[in-house]
Scaffold this motif. Sequence first.
Motif, PDB file in Angstrom:
ATOM      1  N   ALA A  57      66.245   8.788  55.901  1.00 33.45           N
ATOM      2  CA  ALA A  57      67.396   9.028  55.030  1.00 33.45           C
ATOM      3  C   ALA A  57      67.693  10.523  54.919  1.00 33.45           C
ATOM      4  CB  ALA A  57      67.142   8.430  53.646  1.00 33.45           C
ATOM      5  N   ALA A  58      66.655  11.346  54.804  1.00 29.87           N
ATOM      6  CA  ALA A  58      66.854  12.789  54.721  1.00 29.87           C
ATOM      7  C   ALA A  58      67.442  13.333  56.016  1.00 29.87           C
ATOM      8  CB  ALA A  58      65.530  13.491  54.403  1.00 29.87           C
ATOM      9  N   ALA A  59      66.954  12.838  57.151  1.00 28.46           N
ATOM     10  CA  ALA A  59      67.478  13.297  58.446  1.00 28.46           C
ATOM     11  C   ALA A  59      68.945  12.881  58.609  1.00 28.46           C
ATOM     12  CB  ALA A  59      66.637  12.733  59.580  1.00 28.46           C
ATOM     13  N   LEU A  60      69.265  11.657  58.206  1.00 26.24           N
ATOM     14  CA  LEU A  60      70.656  11.206  58.291  1.00 26.24           C
ATOM     15  C   LEU A  60      71.554  12.008  57.369  1.00 26.24           C
ATOM     16  CD1 LEU A  60      70.144   7.341  58.507  1.00 26.24           C
ATOM     17  CD2 LEU A  60      70.833   8.901  60.342  1.00 26.24           C
ATOM     18  N   ALA A  61      71.050  12.342  56.188  1.00 25.18           N
ATOM     19  CA  ALA A  61      71.843  13.152  55.256  1.00 25.18           C
ATOM     20  C   ALA A  61      72.092  14.546  55.826  1.00 25.18           C
ATOM     21  CB  ALA A  61      71.133  13.248  53.908  1.00 25.18           C
ATOM     22  N   ARG A  62      71.057  15.145  56.450  1.00 31.83           N
ATOM     23  CA  ARG A  62      71.247  16.460  57.077  1.00 31.83           C
ATOM     24  C   ARG A  62      72.273  16.381  58.194  1.00 31.83           C
ATOM     25  NH1 ARG A  62      65.610  16.738  56.826  1.00 31.83           N
ATOM     26  NH2 ARG A  62      65.476  16.290  59.046  1.00 31.83           N
ATOM     27  N   GLY A  63      72.183  15.325  58.990  1.00 36.88           N
ATOM     28  CA  GLY A  63      73.143  15.152  60.085  1.00 36.88           C
ATOM     29  C   GLY A  63      74.553  14.988  59.578  1.00 36.88           C
ATOM     30  N   ALA A  64      74.712  14.192  58.534  1.00 37.49           N
ATOM     31  CA  ALA A  64      76.048  13.986  57.958  1.00 37.49           C
ATOM     32  C   ALA A  64      76.588  15.277  57.360  1.00 37.49           C
ATOM     33  CB  ALA A  64      76.002  12.889  56.899  1.00 37.49           C
ATOM     34  N   SER A  65      75.720  16.032  56.711  1.00 36.35           N
ATOM     35  CA  SER A  65      76.142  17.303  56.125  1.00 36.35           C
ATOM     36  C   SER A  65      76.588  18.275  57.205  1.00 36.35           C
ATOM     37  CB  SER A  65      74.986  17.902  55.316  1.00 36.35           C
ATOM     38  OG  SER A  65      75.335  19.164  54.806  1.00 36.35           O
ATOM     39  N   GLY A  66      75.820  18.359  58.275  1.00 35.23           N
ATOM     40  CA  GLY A  66      76.191  19.234  59.382  1.00 35.23           C
ATOM     41  C   GLY A  66      77.472  18.790  60.041  1.00 35.23           C
ATOM     42  N   GLN A  67      77.609  17.488  60.212  1.00 37.28           N
ATOM     43  CA  GLN A  67      78.831  16.956  60.822  1.00 37.28           C
ATOM     44  C   GLN A  67      80.046  17.258  59.955  1.00 37.28           C
ATOM     45  OE1 GLN A  67      79.086  15.636  63.845  1.00 37.28           O
ATOM     46  NE2 GLN A  67      81.287  15.476  63.577  1.00 37.28           N
TER      47      GLN A  67
END
Length: 126
Positions: free
Chosen positions: A64-74
């Motif tokens: 979940a943390a990795a997906l959140a970082r990816g979404a934030s970067g995107q």
Amino acid sequence: MMSIRALVTAVAAGALAASALSLYTAGRRDGGQLRQAEIAVLTRERDIARLEAEGERVSGQRLAAALARGASGQAVVSAFIPQALNTEDGHETLAADRAARLHDADRRLCQAAPDLAGCAAAGPGG
């Protein structure tokens, strides 16, 4: 006095009673040992299941943390894509406000994913 036959019968009955008591006691002891072994196996299985569940929970949190970082970067990157595609002044010097926005975007990307190349060199102040 007791006759020999009565004495032999009494001794035989006593031996039979002692044997029965011995078998009963051995059966109780063996049954208790079997139950203890079963309890130990079940306890180990419970502990393993608990560890597996904890591992799955932690893994889910990491995902979940990795997906959140990816979404934030995107989100940060996608905000600049339309501007980059429509710009006609790519050869000109960057305006101060635009440079500040890009710097802020870089800082947010590094906060979202500090392991990106160049983020460690930027330092904590960005």
